[in-house]
Scaffold this motif. Structure first.
Motif, PDB file in Angstrom:
ATOM      1  N   SER A  97       2.542  -6.999 -12.794  1.00  0.00           N
ATOM      2  CA  SER A  97       1.529  -7.856 -11.921  1.00  0.00           C
ATOM      3  C   SER A  97       0.531  -6.756 -11.605  1.00  0.00           C
ATOM      4  O   SER A  97      -0.326  -7.410 -10.858  1.00  0.00           O
ATOM      5  N   GLU A  98       0.777  -5.711 -11.497  1.00  0.00           N
ATOM      6  CA  GLU A  98       0.246  -4.625 -10.276  1.00  0.00           C
ATOM      7  C   GLU A  98      -0.468  -3.735 -11.342  1.00  0.00           C
ATOM      8  O   GLU A  98       0.289  -2.430 -12.176  1.00  0.00           O
ATOM      9  N   TRP A  99      -1.577  -4.199 -11.953  1.00  0.00           N
ATOM     10  CA  TRP A  99      -2.300  -3.145 -12.314  1.00  0.00           C
ATOM     11  C   TRP A  99      -3.783  -2.357 -12.142  1.00  0.00           C
ATOM     12  O   TRP A  99      -4.017  -0.875 -12.751  1.00  0.00           O
ATOM     13  N   ALA A 100      -4.096  -3.446 -11.001  1.00  0.00           N
ATOM     14  CA  ALA A 100      -4.920  -2.148  -9.924  1.00  0.00           C
ATOM     15  C   ALA A 100      -4.568  -0.672  -8.925  1.00  0.00           C
ATOM     16  O   ALA A 100      -5.816  -0.296  -8.442  1.00  0.00           O
ATOM     17  N   GLY A 101      -3.821  -0.745  -9.033  1.00  0.00           N
ATOM     18  CA  GLY A 101      -3.152   0.606  -7.811  1.00  0.00           C
ATOM     19  C   GLY A 101      -2.892   1.938  -8.957  1.00  0.00           C
ATOM     20  O   GLY A 101      -3.650   1.872 -10.125  1.00  0.00           O
ATOM     21  N   THR A 102      -2.524   2.661  -8.820  1.00  0.00           N
ATOM     22  CA  THR A 102      -2.174   4.124  -8.904  1.00  0.00           C
ATOM     23  C   THR A 102      -0.175   4.369  -8.929  1.00  0.00           C
ATOM     24  O   THR A 102       0.531   3.707  -8.437  1.00  0.00           O
ATOM     25  N   SER A 103       0.131   5.019  -9.772  1.00  0.00           N
ATOM     26  CA  SER A 103       0.842   5.982 -10.316  1.00  0.00           C
ATOM     27  C   SER A 103       0.879   6.977 -10.037  1.00  0.00           C
ATOM     28  O   SER A 103       0.071   7.578 -10.376  1.00  0.00           O
ATOM     29  N   SER A 104       2.048   8.059  -9.175  1.00  0.00           N
ATOM     30  CA  SER A 104       2.206   9.349  -9.477  1.00  0.00           C
ATOM     31  C   SER A 104       2.275   9.852 -11.057  1.00  0.00           C
ATOM     32  O   SER A 104       3.393   9.012 -11.709  1.00  0.00           O
ATOM     33  N   ARG A 105       2.679  11.223 -10.949  1.00  0.00           N
ATOM     34  CA  ARG A 105       3.414  11.206 -12.171  1.00  0.00           C
ATOM     35  C   ARG A 105       4.618  11.720 -12.137  1.00  0.00           C
ATOM     36  O   ARG A 105       5.274  11.732 -13.158  1.00  0.00           O
ATOM     37  N   SER A 106       5.496  11.511 -11.215  1.00  0.00           N
ATOM     38  CA  SER A 106       6.939  12.014 -11.104  1.00  0.00           C
ATOM     39  C   SER A 106       7.173   9.797 -11.648  1.00  0.00           C
ATOM     40  O   SER A 106       7.938  10.051 -11.929  1.00  0.00           O
ATOM     41  N   GLU A 107       6.515   8.843 -10.924  1.00  0.00           N
ATOM     42  CA  GLU A 107       7.061   7.811 -11.379  1.00  0.00           C
ATOM     43  C   GLU A 107       6.617   7.058 -12.888  1.00  0.00           C
ATOM     44  O   GLU A 107       7.371   6.965 -13.958  1.00  0.00           O
ATOM     45  N   TYR A 108       5.392   8.422 -13.511  1.00  0.00           N
ATOM     46  CA  TYR A 108       5.236   7.658 -14.400  1.00  0.00           C
ATOM     47  C   TYR A 108       6.415   8.586 -15.466  1.00  0.00           C
ATOM     48  O   TYR A 108       6.792   8.264 -16.910  1.00  0.00           O
ATOM     49  N   TRP A 109       6.446  10.076 -15.734  1.00  0.00           N
ATOM     50  CA  TRP A 109       7.038  11.140 -16.206  1.00  0.00           C
ATOM     51  C   TRP A 109       9.417  10.238 -15.976  1.00  0.00           C
ATOM     52  O   TRP A 109       9.204  10.863 -16.924  1.00  0.00           O
ATOM     53  N   GLN A 135       1.387  -1.101   0.015  1.00  0.00           N
ATOM     54  CA  GLN A 135      -0.342   0.409  -0.063  1.00  0.00           C
ATOM     55  C   GLN A 135       0.762   1.254   0.180  1.00  0.00           C
ATOM     56  O   GLN A 135       0.818   2.234  -0.760  1.00  0.00           O
ATOM     57  N   ILE A 136       2.063   1.445   0.787  1.00  0.00           N
ATOM     58  CA  ILE A 136       3.191   2.245   0.271  1.00  0.00           C
ATOM     59  C   ILE A 136       3.579   2.808  -0.804  1.00  0.00           C
ATOM     60  O   ILE A 136       3.299   3.746  -0.985  1.00  0.00           O
ATOM     61  N   LEU A 137       3.914   1.275  -1.787  1.00  0.00           N
ATOM     62  CA  LEU A 137       4.047   1.655  -2.893  1.00  0.00           C
ATOM     63  C   LEU A 137       2.884   2.401  -3.871  1.00  0.00           C
ATOM     64  O   LEU A 137       3.285   3.004  -4.652  1.00  0.00           O
ATOM     65  N   ASP A 138       1.693   2.154  -3.742  1.00  0.00           N
ATOM     66  CA  ASP A 138       0.443   3.134  -4.678  1.00  0.00           C
ATOM     67  C   ASP A 138       0.995   4.494  -4.449  1.00  0.00           C
ATOM     68  O   ASP A 138       1.297   5.212  -3.589  1.00  0.00           O
ATOM     69  N   SER A 139       1.070   5.153  -5.542  1.00  0.00           N
ATOM     70  CA  SER A 139       0.615   5.555  -5.519  1.00  0.00           C
ATOM     71  C   SER A 139       1.755   6.735  -5.213  1.00  0.00           C
ATOM     72  O   SER A 139       1.589   7.721  -4.587  1.00  0.00           O
ATOM     73  N   LYS A 140       3.473   6.523  -4.971  1.00  0.00           N
ATOM     74  CA  LYS A 140       4.266   7.148  -4.380  1.00  0.00           C
ATOM     75  C   LYS A 140       4.799   8.024  -4.920  1.00  0.00           C
ATOM     76  O   LYS A 140       5.292   7.637  -6.402  1.00  0.00           O
ATOM     77  N   LYS A 141       5.273   9.814  -4.091  1.00  0.00           N
ATOM     78  CA  LYS A 141       6.042  10.213  -5.321  1.00  0.00           C
ATOM     79  C   LYS A 141       7.718   9.594  -5.096  1.00  0.00           C
ATOM     80  O   LYS A 141       8.444   9.494  -4.023  1.00  0.00           O
ATOM     81  N   TYR A 142       8.082   9.740  -6.626  1.00  0.00           N
ATOM     82  CA  TYR A 142       9.874   9.414  -6.493  1.00  0.00           C
ATOM     83  C   TYR A 142      10.021  10.641  -6.935  1.00  0.00           C
ATOM     84  O   TYR A 142      10.206  11.942  -7.192  1.00  0.00           O
ATOM     85  N   THR A 143      11.737  10.993  -5.670  1.00  0.00           N
ATOM     86  CA  THR A 143      12.155  12.065  -6.324  1.00  0.00           C
ATOM     87  C   THR A 143      13.747  11.452  -7.264  1.00  0.00           C
ATOM     88  O   THR A 143      14.113  12.474  -7.197  1.00  0.00           O
ATOM     89  N   ASN A 144      13.651   9.730  -7.399  1.00  0.00           N
ATOM     90  CA  ASN A 144      14.918   9.675  -8.105  1.00  0.00           C
ATOM     91  C   ASN A 144      14.047   8.883  -9.213  1.00  0.00           C
ATOM     92  O   ASN A 144      13.717   7.625  -9.195  1.00  0.00           O
ATOM     93  N   MET A 145      15.245   9.287 -10.743  1.00  0.00           N
ATOM     94  CA  MET A 145      14.915   8.021 -11.919  1.00  0.00           C
ATOM     95  C   MET A 145      14.848   6.699 -11.684  1.00  0.00           C
ATOM     96  O   MET A 145      13.962   6.138 -12.009  1.00  0.00           O
ATOM     97  N   PHE A 146      15.942   6.286 -10.742  1.00  0.00           N
ATOM     98  CA  PHE A 146      16.420   5.371 -11.053  1.00  0.00           C
ATOM     99  C   PHE A 146      15.205   4.446 -10.251  1.00  0.00           C
ATOM    100  O   PHE A 146      14.867   3.075 -10.188  1.00  0.00           O
ATOM    101  N   ASP A 147      15.163   5.151  -8.898  1.00  0.00           N
ATOM    102  CA  ASP A 147      14.093   4.362  -8.580  1.00  0.00           C
ATOM    103  C   ASP A 147      12.519   3.662  -9.319  1.00  0.00           C
ATOM    104  O   ASP A 147      11.914   2.569  -9.106  1.00  0.00           O
TER     105      ASP A 147
END
Length: 161
Positions: A37-49, A14-26
């Motif tokens: 495997s994970e299609w039902a969660g969310t991804s933040s803008r930082s993770e996507y970009w 649950q903590i991984l869900d929509s986490k804002k990443y500050t590191n491109m490698f993470d």
């Protein structure tokens, strides 16, 4: 005897869900870890970009290696084994990122409060000139901010009900 976990504590998933990443490698590691495997969660803008940036840099790196390998040959580079290997490697990488990229876009749509059924619009309009319009629409969807209020795709909203 192990200690009991309280219901109020969040699991690591649950903590991984929509986490804002500050590191491109993470973000890129999360792209590969969650992509199949994970299609039902969310991804933040930082993770996507950050993931989009890393994939773009990978393609640029591939082109630079391709150009360097071709610059040192005195024969036609198109027929050399290095060209075949680099081309096959690029094709394999491109195929490998298809499923995680779709998964990431689905999670990004969820984070913006949109249904994954919007992907059907993308699939149904892969013919020119509709593909350009659809690409612009999905670019707009990808830059939408995280919708937390009334978003059924966020796990923390489900816990509060």
């Amino acid at each position: 005897m192990p200690a009991k976990i309280k219901k109020s504590q969040k699991s690591s998933k649950q903590i991984l869900d929509s986490k804002k990443y500050t590191n491109m490698f993470d973000a890129y590691r999360a792209f590969w870890r969650r992509g199949f495997s994970e299609w039902a969660g969310t991804s933040s803008r930082s993770e996507y970009w950050f993931t989009c940036l890393m994939n773009f840099l990978m393609f640029i790196l591939w082109l630079v290696v391709f150009a360097i390998a071709g610059a040192g040959s005195s024969t036609a580079f198109d027929d050399s084994p290095a060209a075949v290997i680099l081309t096959l490697g690029l094709v394999m990488y491109s195929i490998a990122i298809i499923v995680p990229s779709i998964s990431l876009l689905v999670r990004r749509l969820h984070d913006a409060g949109l249904s994954a059924w919007w992907m059907m619009l993308f699939i149904l309009t892969l013919v020119p000139p509709l593909d350009i319009v659809t690409s612009i629409v999905f670019f707009i969807f990808s830059v939408l901010p995280t919708k937390t209020d009334g978003n059924p795709y966020h796990k923390f909203n489900k816990e509060n009900k």
